[in-house]
Design a protein around this motif. Structure first.
Motif, short mmCIF file in Angstrom:
data_model
loop_
_atom_site.label_atom_id
_atom_site.label_comp_id
_atom_site.label_asym_id
_atom_site.label_seq_id
_atom_site.Cartn_x
_atom_site.Cartn_y
_atom_site.Cartn_z
N HIS A 182 8.14 5.64 1.07
CA HIS A 182 8.19 6.55 2.21
C HIS A 182 9.50 6.35 2.98
N GLY A 183 10.47 7.20 2.72
CA GLY A 183 11.73 7.10 3.44
C GLY A 183 12.65 6.06 2.84
N SER A 184 13.86 5.98 3.35
CA SER A 184 14.86 5.07 2.79
C SER A 184 14.79 3.71 3.47
N MET A 185 15.19 2.70 2.73
CA MET A 185 15.27 1.35 3.28
C MET A 185 16.34 1.28 4.36
N GLN A 186 17.37 2.09 4.22
CA GLN A 186 18.43 2.09 5.22
C GLN A 186 17.89 2.54 6.58
N ASN A 187 17.02 3.54 6.57
CA ASN A 187 16.41 4.01 7.82
C ASN A 187 15.54 2.92 8.43
N LEU A 188 14.79 2.24 7.59
CA LEU A 188 13.94 1.15 8.07
C LEU A 188 14.80 0.02 8.63
N ARG A 189 15.92 -0.26 7.97
CA ARG A 189 16.83 -1.30 8.47
C ARG A 189 17.33 -0.96 9.87
N ASP A 190 17.71 0.29 10.08
CA ASP A 190 18.21 0.70 11.40
C ASP A 190 17.15 0.54 12.48
N ILE A 191 15.91 0.86 12.13
CA ILE A 191 14.82 0.69 13.10
C ILE A 191 14.61 -0.79 13.42
N LEU A 192 14.68 -1.62 12.38
CA LEU A 192 14.53 -3.06 12.60
C LEU A 192 15.66 -3.62 13.45
N MET A 193 16.84 -3.11 13.27
CA MET A 193 17.97 -3.54 14.09
C MET A 193 17.74 -3.20 15.55
N ARG A 194 17.19 -2.00 15.79
CA ARG A 194 16.87 -1.62 17.16
C ARG A 194 15.83 -2.56 17.75
N GLY A 195 14.88 -2.92 16.93
CA GLY A 195 13.84 -3.84 17.40
C GLY A 195 14.37 -5.21 17.76
N LEU A 196 15.33 -5.72 16.97
CA LEU A 196 15.92 -7.03 17.26
C LEU A 196 16.77 -7.01 18.52
N ARG A 197 17.21 -5.80 18.91
CA ARG A 197 18.01 -5.66 20.14
C ARG A 197 17.17 -5.24 21.33
N ASP A 198 15.89 -5.03 21.13
CA ASP A 198 15.02 -4.49 22.18
C ASP A 198 15.03 -5.40 23.41
N THR A 199 14.82 -4.81 24.57
CA THR A 199 14.80 -5.59 25.82
C THR A 199 13.49 -6.34 26.00
N GLY A 200 12.45 -5.92 25.29
CA GLY A 200 11.16 -6.59 25.43
C GLY A 200 11.02 -7.79 24.52
N ASP A 201 10.62 -8.92 25.07
CA ASP A 201 10.48 -10.15 24.28
C ASP A 201 9.48 -9.98 23.14
N ALA A 202 8.32 -9.37 23.45
CA ALA A 202 7.28 -9.21 22.43
C ALA A 202 7.77 -8.30 21.31
N VAL A 203 8.54 -7.26 21.66
CA VAL A 203 9.07 -6.34 20.65
C VAL A 203 10.04 -7.08 19.73
N ARG A 204 10.95 -7.86 20.33
CA ARG A 204 11.93 -8.59 19.52
C ARG A 204 11.24 -9.60 18.59
N GLU A 205 10.25 -10.30 19.11
CA GLU A 205 9.54 -11.29 18.29
C GLU A 205 8.83 -10.63 17.12
N SER A 206 8.15 -9.50 17.38
CA SER A 206 7.45 -8.81 16.30
C SER A 206 8.43 -8.20 15.31
N ALA A 207 9.58 -7.72 15.80
CA ALA A 207 10.60 -7.18 14.90
C ALA A 207 11.16 -8.28 14.00
N LEU A 208 11.41 -9.46 14.57
CA LEU A 208 11.90 -10.59 13.78
C LEU A 208 10.92 -10.97 12.68
N SER A 209 9.65 -11.04 13.05
CA SER A 209 8.61 -11.38 12.06
C SER A 209 8.55 -10.32 10.96
N ALA A 210 8.70 -9.05 11.34
CA ALA A 210 8.68 -7.97 10.36
C ALA A 210 9.87 -8.07 9.41
#
Length: 594
Positions: A182-210
């Protein structure tokens, strides 16, 4: 058996016609008044799944979505996941409309659930359903899943963004092919990058785990290459200013990734080393945090020695001193020390000692010993007031001796002299460390008598004999280590070229300890030493046979009469071993009566 009775009411479980009835049944599993009621409720759920699977799955979905009790929602989600196994066709036996309703329910609750634990359990269910749908050749699909998740990833709500990354984490672990389809890995990578930069601690932690879960599952080089841009972001949370909690979580996640995909980090080792060195040497952070950072650094260095060959010495200058900083944490006041088993209580000191052989394998003996020169100079050249420096120097020799044997052999006279001096030290920790060095010297250089045994026996045997002669003033751990080291050193004297010189003072010392010390563990090690010395002396042992045999027989009888306690049997085992060895070197007629 299909009726559950509580003190105030009875539920007819045959029909289970209402939401409340099903919730009470789940409660009876979560927190039952008695084990009997729990068993009844558990039995009924199995019965309901078999006889009325549609009612079973719909009931669980209703509870996940509507129950106000977190425990009920959590248990229902866990139970649903347990019944979505790939070898269980029950889900496909319910109407397609019910299957679709279950999928819709999970997605809606993923968006609404505020409890992170339950969110993860719902994500487990989603991964279970999509795995079933993907792996079974049936006329069913879940086309709504990925569009829904993509929409969730762009939500303004930090809770919903967190839920998205938790779900990606679970899908990566259980159904990574779904993410590929479902969709490209490149698109998923970009979303994960946004998550690692997120201002919310819980969001960043869950993005890192993902990210970690996804990268651990990828097995194609080109796929992994797509995610190299994430490496700086992955280490952005390992920063002295961020604090222990976040650094620990990040290190634990990245340790998992390093253990599974070490090659992923190859192109960024220089920056990674700088980052982890800065954190590990930060005195403002807790030692446990620095330990996690150091473990991750060591894992990556072991995997990428080739990438740092051009500046190996420079990297070693940064990393090796960190190991000695852990060794410097040795605490003689807060940690109780009554047994060699208590050595493990010196957590960070032992951690540093365990790392030193890894440093040799990464940087090589020459570089390690070059950087360790100041450690040896302080430890072996200092006065008695600097006993910790001596302890660290001795420990360094002990744990690196095997890997650096060729380098140490040329300096053996200095090592033996320092060890002999340490055996006479007033601090028992130093004596204990010196005895460990003797034991290791015997293991590493014992095969060649001209290297260790013949040139240096006096430097080592005389101080050990002195410890036995003054055993009443010695620390228990020192006595144990002395007997162990003595046995190991005597063992290498296969031709009795040395032990014959020390037989009297050593055996008299051992017998004195055996006679006057009632400590079972000390006695065990004394008996071990006597057995080895006996096997080396052979016929010369006859002069000591009578008194030792008499004592051993009496001690063995006292054990069996209950006069002497031997709870785990180790003392009588050592006694029988010692008696057996004495019989082997004695005349049959002389020992028959004994």
């Amino acid at each position: 058996y299909l009726t559950i009775s509580y003190p105030s009411f009875t539920i007819d479980l045959e029909s289970m016609s209402s939401f409340g009835d099903f919730e009470q049944c789940i409660r009876a599993n979560v927190s039952p008044p008695s084990n009997e009621i729990r068993c009844q409720a558990e039995s009924h759920l199995k019965h309901l799944k078999t006889k009325c699977p549609q009612q079973f799955f719909e009931g669980l979905c209703d509870l996940i979505q509507k129950s106000s009790d977190k425990q009920v929602r959590s248990f229902s989600a866990v139970l649903l996941k347990q019944n979505l196994g790939i070898f269980d066709d029950t889900f496909f036996n319910i109407p397609l409309s019910s299957q679709n309703a279950l999928k819709h329910c999970l997605l809606q609750q993923l968006k609404q659930e505020s409890d992170a634990v339950i969110t993860a359990q719902i994500c487990d269910c989603i991964a279970g359903v999509i795995s079933l749908v993907s792996q079974n050749n049936r006329n069913t699909s879940w086309n709504e899943l990925m569009p829904f998740l993509m929409e969730l990833s762009e939500s303004a709500s930090p809770v919903e963004r967190t839920s998205f990354f938790i779900c990606i984490d679970k899908l990566a672990c259980n159904a990574v092919d779904v993410l590929r389809m479902h969709g490209s890995m490149q698109n998923l990578r970009d979303i994960l990058m946004r998550g690692l930069r997120d201002t919310g601690d819980a969001v960043r932690e869950s993005a890192l785990s993902a990210v970690v879960s996804l990268l651990c599952e990828l097995n194609e080089a080109d796929e992994l290459h797509l995610f190299h841009q994430l490496i700086p972001l992955l280490f952005s949370s390992i920063n002295v200013s961020i604090g222990d909690k976040t650094i620990c979580k990040t290190c634990q996640c990245l340790q998992m990734l390093a253990d599974n995909q070490a090659a992923f980090f190859a192109s960024c080792m220089k920056n990674i080393v700088e980052c982890l060195v800065a954190v590990t040497q930060a005195s403002t952070l807790e030692w446990d945090t620095r330990k996690l950072s150091m473990t991750l650094l060591t894992t990556l260095l072991q995997a990428h020695c080739n990438q740092i060959q051009n500046n190996l010495f420079e990297v070693a200058q940064q990393v090796v001193p960190l190991v000695f900083s852990f060794l410097s944490t040795f605490d003689d006041k807060e940690v109780e020390w009554n047994s060699p088993d208590d050595d493990d209580e010196q957590y960070h000191y032992q951690f540093g000692a365990e790392l030193l052989p890894d440093m040799v394998s990464i940087f090589g003996p020459d570089i390690l010993l070059n950087i360790a020169k100041p450690v040896f100079e302080r430890g072996f050249g200092g006065g008695k007031d600097d006993w910790r420096a001596t302890l660290i120097a001795l420990k360094t020799v002990e744990v690196t001796l095997e890997a650096c044997a060729e380098c140490y052999e040329s300096q053996l006279s200095e090592i033996v002299a320092a060890t002999s001096k340490a055996l006479q030290h007033s601090v028992p920790y130093v004596q204990y460390a010196a005895l460990a060095v003797i034991k290791q010297l015997s293991v590493v250089f014992g095969d060649d008598k001209d290297v260790l045994l013949l040139p240096y026996h006096a430097h080592l045997m005389q101080p050990m004999a002195a410890i036995l002669g003054n055993f009443r003033t010695q620390h228990r751990c020192v006595l144990i280590a002395c007997c162990d080291a003595l046995a190991q050193f005597a063992y290498v004297d296969e031709e009795n070229e040395v032990m014959t010189q020390y037989a009297t003072c050593v055996l008299e010392g051992l017998l004195s300890v055996l006679s006057h010390c009632e400590d079972a563990r000390v006695r065990c090690l004394v008996l071990k030493a006597i057995s080895v010395v006996c096997s080396v002396l052979q016929d010369e042992f006859q002069a000591f046979y009578g008194v030792l045999m008499k004592f051993n027989v009496q001690l063995l009888q006292d054990i069996f009469k209950g006069v002497v306690r031997d709870e785990n049997g180790s003392l009588r085992g050592r006694l029988m071993e010692c008696i057996g060895q004495m019989l082997l070197v004695s005349e049959v007629e002389a020992c028959r009566q004994d």
